[in-house]
Design a protein around this motif. Structure first.
Motif, mmCIF file in Angstrom:
data_model
loop_
_atom_site.group_PDB
_atom_site.id
_atom_site.type_symbol
_atom_site.label_atom_id
_atom_site.label_comp_id
_atom_site.label_asym_id
_atom_site.label_seq_id
_atom_site.Cartn_x
_atom_site.Cartn_y
_atom_site.Cartn_z
ATOM 1 N N THR A 17 -13.555 1.991 -5.760
ATOM 2 C CA THR A 17 -12.577 1.450 -6.686
ATOM 3 C C THR A 17 -13.317 1.907 -8.224
ATOM 4 O O THR A 17 -13.600 1.088 -8.860
ATOM 5 C CB THR A 17 -12.206 0.186 -6.840
ATOM 6 N N SER A 41 -9.738 -2.682 -1.156
ATOM 7 C CA SER A 41 -9.419 -1.321 -0.874
ATOM 8 C C SER A 41 -7.993 -0.787 -0.950
ATOM 9 O O SER A 41 -7.557 0.044 -0.355
ATOM 10 C CB SER A 41 -10.023 -1.004 0.651
ATOM 11 N N ILE A 42 -7.067 -1.695 -1.458
ATOM 12 C CA ILE A 42 -5.753 -1.474 -1.337
ATOM 13 C C ILE A 42 -5.246 -0.207 -2.159
ATOM 14 O O ILE A 42 -4.426 0.436 -2.009
ATOM 15 C CB ILE A 42 -5.094 -2.650 -1.893
ATOM 16 N N SER A 43 -5.878 -0.126 -3.128
ATOM 17 C CA SER A 43 -5.821 1.255 -4.007
ATOM 18 C C SER A 43 -6.869 1.708 -4.761
ATOM 19 O O SER A 43 -8.029 1.030 -5.125
ATOM 20 C CB SER A 43 -4.767 0.960 -5.166
ATOM 21 N N SER A 44 -7.136 2.909 -4.946
ATOM 22 C CA SER A 44 -8.341 3.557 -5.329
ATOM 23 C C SER A 44 -8.108 3.867 -6.897
ATOM 24 O O SER A 44 -9.124 4.145 -7.598
ATOM 25 C CB SER A 44 -8.659 5.115 -4.816
ATOM 26 N N ARG A 66 0.924 -1.137 0.077
ATOM 27 C CA ARG A 66 -0.114 -0.031 -0.080
ATOM 28 C C ARG A 66 0.934 1.125 0.082
ATOM 29 O O ARG A 66 0.391 2.269 -0.651
ATOM 30 C CB ARG A 66 -0.985 0.155 1.243
ATOM 31 N N ASN A 89 -2.021 4.807 3.969
ATOM 32 C CA ASN A 89 -2.899 5.312 3.191
ATOM 33 C C ASN A 89 -3.031 4.127 1.986
ATOM 34 O O ASN A 89 -2.127 3.378 2.032
ATOM 35 C CB ASN A 89 -2.501 6.667 2.663
ATOM 36 N N SER A 90 -4.146 4.054 1.244
ATOM 37 C CA SER A 90 -4.087 3.122 0.020
ATOM 38 C C SER A 90 -3.098 3.648 -0.751
ATOM 39 O O SER A 90 -2.689 4.840 -1.106
ATOM 40 C CB SER A 90 -5.559 3.211 -0.532
ATOM 41 N N SER A 91 -2.768 2.694 -1.887
ATOM 42 C CA SER A 91 -1.636 3.039 -2.778
ATOM 43 C C SER A 91 -2.353 3.914 -3.819
ATOM 44 O O SER A 91 -3.630 4.136 -4.047
ATOM 45 C CB SER A 91 -1.516 1.628 -3.664
#
Length: 1017
Positions: free
Chosen positions: A298, A272-275, A220, A247-249
């Protein structure tokens, strides 16, 4: 396989999202001026020596580095070496073997280069591209962390084990790192990945990260990582609280986590790892969870693949709000509910962008919903669910729809008219319950490549109009319907089929002449098609690409011509249950599966010896007219799993070379006039499940190694031979044995008491209904657009003739349920061992026609599954055990011709058998035989009183007198009326008057009653 292409498992869909990354590396190559093999600049001497030193540490099995010689000064022209045009420095080392990567099998031991990756590579100061993939290297050396100019490092598909050196974290310029391998690697943490500050793409495979508790934080927080693949990796449980400060990636766009057990708690965290996610692949995991309703976080997702998990529940509405979603694969899960609801949840803005929707192999139910709002849909797969009702045209005027798959549901009613779907290329509705005729307008679907309507209840006629405009059709599946063909003899189809599957359709009685123009097929099945004709000569000029041919269960006659045919593959050929005659042509020996059973083929079996090495897996030549000896060349057929030569006119001995066929699982030589002994070489066939050499003239003793070596045996049938000697006790070591038939031999000695060690017979029921063999056969992937071949598993059910309840019967699909011991018609002596009663799963026991003595064991009632028991024609004595009456399934019993005595135990079971079941036992009595002494009804006691005697006979005299009185009175009156006419008239006149008086009296009384009731009312 293109270097940066990613294959979406399970559905054959390619994700080419990161093609841009491949272009980046091409630009890098041009920027640094990499030249390969044809540059004029000379390489630097120190780097040449480094390359030669590197070569010394390698085993080069394919001479990949043959061009690397000390005499050649131009090392920049060596294979796999790329240099800078200007400086001569080595910039690239690409030692991948050159082969088709799509066909690469990582489980094989093939490796072009192996050995140590030498430290001499450190002399290549400007090396920025290193590719050693698809080789046999076993360790990643720590010094690789010092190759600081590297931007590309690919060590995938090697044999790497051990720890991943954390020194790789020093490669700060690295853009691409691929460590995906088939063997287990380990890493205690992923902190070193954080130091790869330029990394764009990272791949791991078969790596143990169970001690890397911070793996998700590292991913992340990585500033540049865009593409991440984890395949067959192990991770620890994730603590959600540990991510609260992370924070997410902001960079990760592609995430593949496949083929490992993903814990349900980690599922929503990874979503939810990255938007910025564009592509998400969690296929081939074991996610036991609902799909979280959190896809609003996402919004850029274009491709989602959750194929083959244990996802439950329905489809969340947030999936339908993904306005960029193009591909959604939720197939092979446990999703449920009405399909109409699921489709409604996807009908947000995703309906305008969705192109590929896969919901197959789930538990959706209900009727077919409308897909008309999904205007961009190209592929729709809802196979193997629980949909029902009529299959209707709910697709509108889709101009883009190319694939429609609704296999394996419960649709009923007529076949739909889908001719408006003008772009449709693949239409598959097999294994439903559709009925009626095939619509003629299906011939208007000119783009169809695949049409599969097999295994329905369709009927009617297929005419030329159905097929007229299908010019692009390559795969036709209409088998297992009641369809018939009405095509003129001179009709010429406008298509060239690759797959032709018309089994169980009405094609006869003449051979279908339109097949003459089909010259490019790989698969043809016209079995069970009611054709009674000689196959025309032109047909046998079979295509070289043939993989599967099934002409079985027709009435084809004549011979098969001996043509010099050669095939690209080793086809599976089924010609069984016909009227073929003559010798076997040699080209059939090129098969993987060859089934010629139940014909009239004749001649010798010499064709088996024609090839230096055969690829036969399955050979069935049973029930023909072959003659001569069985050839002794089976070492050339060492791949065989099944050999069936039974019921032929063969002779001679069992050839010794059969022992070289070590994969052999079924050997059937029944009724082939063989003599001699069972060769000792057969003990090498340790995989044998079924051995049947019955009805021959074999001699010698039963080898002890059968029990010691052939411990996979399920069926051992040596019936009706001339075997002699004792029954070896090693037979008791057969823990899987379910059918033991040694009847009609000259076996002597006693029955081993260790039979209770036959554990498969000691258990009720069976783990397998049938005895089945599985092996690979070549076939085409008919779902794909390419002609690339794959290996698929073929399953064959074995069958066996068993004397069951006194009648010889053949068992196939239920063979695995039989548990039988038949030692009848031998010279066995001694007593029946009581241990045999512990075989609780035994269904049939036949020990008849031996010289057994002693009593029937009293615990025989433990054989609770027994249906047939024959102990006749022995010297058994004593009483029949009471426990025998408790065998409620017993339907055949024969205890005749023994010395049994005493009373047959009472009980409905034993009394229901015919008296012949107990005959020729002089001392035996009781129903259904004669009564035993003392069973007669006793006389009442005699008191000596005349009064008592008269009282005891009073009922007899009473009924006798009453009968006589009735007869005298009846005939005295009735006879007088018959003889005397005047009496007869007076009698009937009196009866009439009496009847009139009764009617009048009743009428008066009824009138009086009505009057009284009326007055009271």
């Amino acid at each position: 396989m293109p270097l940066f292409s990613v294959f979406m498992k399970g559905r054959g869909t390619h994700f080419n999202f990161h093609l841009w990354l491949a272009l980046q590396f091409v630009l890098i190559a041009f920027t640094f001026g990499i030249g390969v093999e044809n540059q004029s600049v000379r390489c630097i001497a120190a780097e040449k020596r480094a390359l030669l030193d590197f070569k010394k540490g390698l085993a080069d099995y394919d001479n990949l580095l043959a061009s690397w010689t000390s005499e050649d000064e131009e090392c920049c022209k060596w294979k796999g070496v790329g240099c800078n045009h200007t400086t001569g420095h080595v910039l690239m080392l690409d030692l991948r073997p050159r082969f088709n990567y799509d066909d690469y099998d990582r489980s094989t031991s093939w490796m072009p280069l192996s050995g140590e990756i030498g430290s001499s590579l450190l002399e290549l100061k400007q090396l920025n591209h290193l590719d050693l993939s698809f080789n046999g290297f076993q360790k990643i050396p720590e010094f690789m962390g010092s190759l600081t100019e590297l931007t590309y490092l690919n060590l995938s598909s090697n044999s790497l084990t051990g720890f991943i050196p954390q020194q790789l974290g020093n490669l700060s310029r690295l853009l691409y790192l691929d460590l995906s391998n088939p063997y287990q690697m380990m890493s205690d943490n992923l902190e070193w990945v954080s130091r790869l500050s330029s990394l764009k793409l990272l791949k791991f495979g078969s790596t143990n990260f169970t001690k890397a508790t911070n793996w998700l934080q590292v991913i992340r927080s990585h500033p540049t990582l865009s593409i991440l693949h984890f395949e067959e990796c192990d991770f620890p449980e994730v603590d959600p609280s540990s991510l609260s400060k992370t924070n997410s990636s902001n960079s990760l766009s592609v995430l593949h986590l496949t083929s490992f057990s993903l814990r349900p708690s980690a599922f929503p965290l990874l979503l939810s790892i990255s938007s910025k996610l564009v592509e998400l692949d969690f296929s081939y995991n074991d996610i036991l969870s609902w799909i979280p309703d959190s896809f609003d976080n996402t919004p850029y997702l274009e491709r989602i693949n959750f194929w083959q998990n244990n996802l439950q529940g329905g489809i969340p509405k947030s999936l339908g709000n993904l306005c960029s979603l193009k591909e959604l694969n939720l197939g092979n899960n446990k999703l449920s509910g009405a399909l109409t609801v699921a489709v409604k949840h996807l009908s947000g803005c995703a309906k305008d962008s969705l192109e590929i929707l896969t919901l197959g192999i789930n538990r959706f139910n209900g009727s077919l919903p409308s897909f008309q709002p999904f205007s961009s849909l190209r592929e729709l797969d809802v196979e193997y669910n629980r949909l029902s009702g009529h299959f209707q045209d709910n697709f509108g005027n889709f101009s883009k729809l190319k694939v429609l798959n609704f296999d394996g549901n419960r649709f009923t009613g007529p076949f739909p008219d889908l001719s408006r779907l003008s772009s449709l290329r693949k239409l598959s509705l097999r294994r439903n319950r559709l009925e009626g005729p095939l619509p003629v307008r299906i011939g208007n679907m000119s783009q169809l490549v695949l049409l599969d309507v097999s295994s329905n209840s369709l009927h009617g006629v297929i005419s030329e109009a159905h097929l007229f405009n299908l010019t692009k059709l390559r795969l036709l599946f209409i088998s297992f319907n009641a369809l018939s063909f009405n095509l003129s003899s001179d009709w010429i189809p406008l298509f060239q089929l690759d797959y032709i599957d018309m089994s169980s359709c009405e094609l006869g009685p003449k051979f279908p002449s339109w097949l003459r123009k089909q010259t490019n097929f790989s698969h043809l099945d016209i079995s069970h098609s009611n054709i009674s004709d000689t196959i025309p000569a032109w047909f046998w000029n079979l295509p070289s690409k043939l993989m599967f041919l099934n002409l079985s269960s027709n009435k084809f006659g004549g011979s098969v011509p001996n043509l010099p045919l050669k095939f690209d593959y080793n086809p599976s050929i089924y010609l069984s249950w016909n009227l073929f005659s003559g010798p076997i042509p040699t080209f059939l020996s090129n098969s993987t599966v060859l089934d010629l059973s139940n014909n009239m083929f004749s001649g010798a079996l010499s064709f088996l010896c024609m090839k230096e090495e055969s690829r036969l897996n399955y050979l069935d030549l049973s029930n023909n007219l072959f003659s001569g000896r069985i050839p002794d060349c089976w070492s050339k057929n060492w791949r065989l799993s099944v050999i069936n030569l039974e019921n032929n006119n063969l002779s001679g001995v069992i050839p010794t070379s059969l022992g070289s066929v070590e994969p052999l699982e079924s050997l059937r030589l029944r009724n082939t006039s063989l003599y001699g002994e069972i060769p000792n070489s057969l003990q090498n066939c340790t995989e044998l499940k079924l051995l049947d050499v019955g009805e021959n003239k074999l001699t010698g003793g039963i080898p002890s190694w059968i029990g010691e070596r052939l411990q996979s045996l399920i069926v051992l049938r040596l019936r009706s031979n001339e075997f002699h000697g004792d029954l070896p006790s090693t037979i008791c070591q057969q823990q899987f044995l379910q059918v033991l038939d040694l009847s009609l031999n000259n076996i002597s000695g006693t029955i081993p008491s260790c039979l209770n060690n036959l554990t498969a017979m000691a258990h009720l029921g069976s783990s397998d209904i049938t005895i089945q063999y599985a092996f690979d056969q070549v076939d085409a992937d008919y779902r794909g657009d390419s002609n690339s071949d794959i290996h698929i598993s073929a399953n064959f059910d074995d069958h066996l003739l068993v004397i069951w309840k006194g009648v010889e019967q053949e068992y196939g699909k239920t063979l695995g349920l039989l548990k039988v011991i038949d030692l009848s018609c031998n010279k066995l002596s001694g007593e029946i061992p009581k241990e045999i009663a512990s075989l609780r799963g035994l269904i049939s026991l036949n020990l008849s026609t031996n010289m057994l003595k002693g009593s029937i064991t009293g615990v025989i009632g433990q054989l609770i599954a027994l249906e047939s028991l024959d102990l006749s024609a022995n010297h058994l004595s004593g009483e029949i055990p009471q426990s025998l009456s408790r065998l409620s399934f017993l339907s055949v019993l024969d205890l005749s011709n023994n010395n049994l005595s005493g009373k047959i135990p009472s009980g409905t079971q034993l009394q229901s058998f015919n008296a012949t079941s107990y005959s020729e036992n002089p001392g035996l009595c009781g129903a259904p035989l004669r009564k035993c002494p003392g069973d007669e009804t006793p006389n009442p006691p005699n008191t000596g009183s005349m009064e008592s005697d008269e009282e005891s006979f009073e009922p007899l005299w009473f009924f006798t007198g009453m009968t006589a009185g009735f007869l005298i009175g009846f005939w005295g009156i009735f006879g007088s009326l018959l003889v005397n006419r005047s009496w007869r008239h007076r009698y009937f006149h009196m009866v009439k008057k009496s009847a009139d008086w009764i009617r009048l009296t009743v009428a008066l009384n009824m009138a009086k009653l009505h009057r009284i009731l009326r007055l009271r009312g």
